[in-house]
Write an enzyme that holds these catalytic residues in place. Structure first.
Site, PDB file in Angstrom:
ATOM      1  N   HIS A 173      12.088   1.873  15.104  1.00 52.87           N
ATOM      2  CA  HIS A 173      11.066   2.306  14.356  1.00 52.87           C
ATOM      3  C   HIS A 173       9.917   2.370  15.808  1.00 52.87           C
ATOM      4  O   HIS A 173       8.706   1.547  15.513  1.00 52.87           O
ATOM      5  CB  HIS A 173      11.144   1.599  13.047  1.00 52.87           C
ATOM      6  CG  HIS A 173       9.561   2.407  12.532  1.00 52.87           C
ATOM      7  ND1 HIS A 173       9.618   2.777  10.588  1.00 52.87           N
ATOM      8  CD2 HIS A 173       8.603   3.368  12.465  1.00 52.87           C
ATOM      9  CE1 HIS A 173       8.425   3.267   9.945  1.00 52.87           C
ATOM     10  NE2 HIS A 173       7.963   3.383  11.264  1.00 52.87           N
ATOM     11  N   HIS A 182       7.346   4.876  17.249  1.00 49.87           N
ATOM     12  CA  HIS A 182       6.317   6.262  17.459  1.00 49.87           C
ATOM     13  C   HIS A 182       6.372   6.033  18.562  1.00 49.87           C
ATOM     14  O   HIS A 182       4.491   5.025  19.070  1.00 49.87           O
ATOM     15  CB  HIS A 182       4.799   6.061  16.192  1.00 49.87           C
ATOM     16  CG  HIS A 182       5.283   6.267  15.146  1.00 49.87           C
ATOM     17  ND1 HIS A 182       5.622   7.362  14.123  1.00 49.87           N
ATOM     18  CD2 HIS A 182       5.629   5.656  14.358  1.00 49.87           C
ATOM     19  CE1 HIS A 182       5.929   7.259  12.827  1.00 49.87           C
ATOM     20  NE2 HIS A 182       6.057   5.800  13.029  1.00 49.87           N
ATOM     21  N   GLU A 197       5.907   3.236   1.950  1.00 48.15           N
ATOM     22  CA  GLU A 197       5.139   2.542   2.837  1.00 48.15           C
ATOM     23  C   GLU A 197       3.851   2.234   1.808  1.00 48.15           C
ATOM     24  O   GLU A 197       3.860   0.766   1.653  1.00 48.15           O
ATOM     25  CB  GLU A 197       4.790   2.898   3.989  1.00 48.15           C
ATOM     26  CG  GLU A 197       3.761   2.134   5.222  1.00 48.15           C
ATOM     27  CD  GLU A 197       3.397   3.419   6.905  1.00 48.15           C
ATOM     28  OE1 GLU A 197       3.617   4.651   6.274  1.00 48.15           O
ATOM     29  OE2 GLU A 197       3.029   2.819   7.237  1.00 48.15           O
TER      30      GLU A 197
HETATM   31  N1  HPA Z   1       2.963   5.981   9.142  1.00 51.15           N
HETATM   32  C1  HPA Z   1       2.921   6.840   8.817  1.00 51.15           C
HETATM   33  N2  HPA Z   1       2.763   7.876   9.795  1.00 51.15           N
HETATM   34  C2  HPA Z   1       2.948   6.902  11.241  1.00 51.15           C
HETATM   35  C3  HPA Z   1       3.137   5.681  11.507  1.00 51.15           C
HETATM   36  C4  HPA Z   1       3.031   4.965  10.215  1.00 51.15           C
HETATM   37  O1  HPA Z   1       3.264   4.115   9.964  1.00 51.15           O
HETATM   38  N3  HPA Z   1       2.971   5.259  12.616  1.00 51.15           N
HETATM   39  C5  HPA Z   1       2.334   6.905  13.317  1.00 51.15           C
HETATM   40  N4  HPA Z   1       3.050   7.476  11.941  1.00 51.15           N
HETATM   41 ZN    ZN Z   2       5.901   4.769  11.411  1.00 57.05          ZN
END
Ligand code: HPA
Ligand code: ZN
Length: 358
Positions: free
Chosen positions: A22, A24, A208
């Site tokens: 995970h 980005h 989240e």
């Molecule tokens: N959550 C949602 N979208 C995102 C995140 C995240 O932690 N990081 C980059 N885009």
């Molecule tokens: Zn993320």
């Protein structure tokens, strides 16, 4: 040992071969590189200096982060920019003994600025091909921005279809990210069905900031292979039991969760509760340039705050390979490497420290 775990366990975890599931890639852009690329491309930033940009990294929730994250990504224009960003992440991953990584990218963040998806993928893939020669294998997962419409996601998917063919060795799945609240997985059922029909792997951010019902939707409607974050699943015991029974992994990002105020501090993080209940949790960095650390920093913070023991840390590292999208043969080889390290004299990799603290 009262308040701290043995320094040797932290060091053993740091030296362990691990997978990151995970991350980005746009979230690996360090302020220094943002400014270098802004200058190279003649992009005007809303911040006068690296320090001013860094000072803005005081987030109160997911959206407050995303606003700055998308501003940072605005400096990315050319294939070389995507190469440079990815190459910088590769250095940090190698330094943390990451041997396999599965990287998210957000094509819509770039196509809306006129950068073709092909440019994005070409730059990232070239850096990952170079990394492969240095012992870091990788996959790439195309994420849809959930604050945009499903029509936009469908158009993005269609535009990316030739790339799923051309980069079949690398580009193996789709995901769902950006602003979670108010944008449930159900909004993207059709585009995920299309991806599933193509045989692609499926993941989605869920639980989240969003409620457990979003995790159920990701499982039941999108039919994801993994859940990104998923930490709010702990609020629903039946969901926790289901995750444990089905071995659907959670890609947890502890420093991210604290920076975005999902938990008040690291000692309140529920990773260990999930682990105790048999959920396949993994530890990852999410957006390391914004959240205060790369994957080993996340291991360090988690081990210390939650007082994880040797067996628990081993399980988390092993989960990273169990949950990865490699072939069964690759998985067996990766786990064998971990086992040789973990159970047989890790000192030659991890070095030794003086006081154990115990
Ligand atoms: N959550 C949602 N979208 C995102 C995140 C995240 O932690 N990081 C980059 N885009
Ligand atoms: Zn993320």
């Amino acid at each position: 040992m009262n308040s701290s775990v043995p320094a040797s366990l932290v060091q053993k975890a740091a030296g362990a071969p691990k997978a990151e599931l995970h991350i980005h890639i746009e979230g690996s852009l360090e302020p220094e590189l943002i400014f270098r690329l802004a200058q190279r491309n003649g992009v005007k930033l809303a911040y006068d200096s690296i320090e001013a940009l860094r000072a803005a990294y005081a987030f109160t929730n997911l959206q407050s982060f995303l606003d700055i994250y998308y501003a940072g990504a605005s400096v990315l224009l050319t294939e070389q920019d995507f190469y440079d960003m990815t190459a910088a992440y590769v250095e940090r991953a190698l330094a943390d003994n990451v041997v396999h990584t599965e990287i998210f990218f957000d094509p819509q963040t770039h196509t809306e600025r006129g950068v073709p998806i092909a440019t994005v993928v070409a730059g990232i893939d070239r850096a990952l091909a170079d990394a492969e020669k240095r012992g870091l294998s990788s996959k790439l997962i195309l994420c849809f921005l959930r604050h945009l419409s499903e029509e936009d996601a469908l158009a993005t998917f269609d535009a990316a279809l030739p790339l799923f063919e051309q980069y079949r060795h690398r580009l193996i799945g789709v995901g769902l990210d950006s602003s979670e609240r108010g944008h449930p997985p159900s909004k993207f059922e059709r585009v995920f069905a299309k991806a599933r029909a193509k045989g692609l792997k499926l993941v989605a951010h869920a639980g989240e900031e969003g409620p457990p019902s979003y995790v159920y939707e990701a499982l039941d409607l999108l039919k994801v292979d993994r859940v990104d974050h998923g930490v709010r699943s702990i609020e629903d015991p039946a969901l926790v039991a289901r995750l444990a029974d089905t071995r659907i992994a959670l890609t947890v990002c502890p420093l991210s969760n604290v920076k975005l105020c999902v938990f008040d501090d690291m000692t309140k993080h529920t990773l260990k509760d999930l682990l105790d209940r048999g959920v396949a949790v993994t530890v990852n960095s999410d957006d390391p340039a914004y959240f205060g650390g790369y994957v080993n920093d996340n291991y360090l913070a988690t081990i210390e705050a939650l007082k994880l023991d040797d067996a628990e840390v081993y399980t988390i590292v092993r989960n990273s390979f169990e949950a990865s999208f490699v072939t069964p043969e690759e998985r067996a080889a990766l786990i064998a490497t971990l086992d040789a390290y973990w159970h047989g004299g890790h000192g030659e990799h991890g070095g030794s420290v003086g006081a154990s603290g115990s």
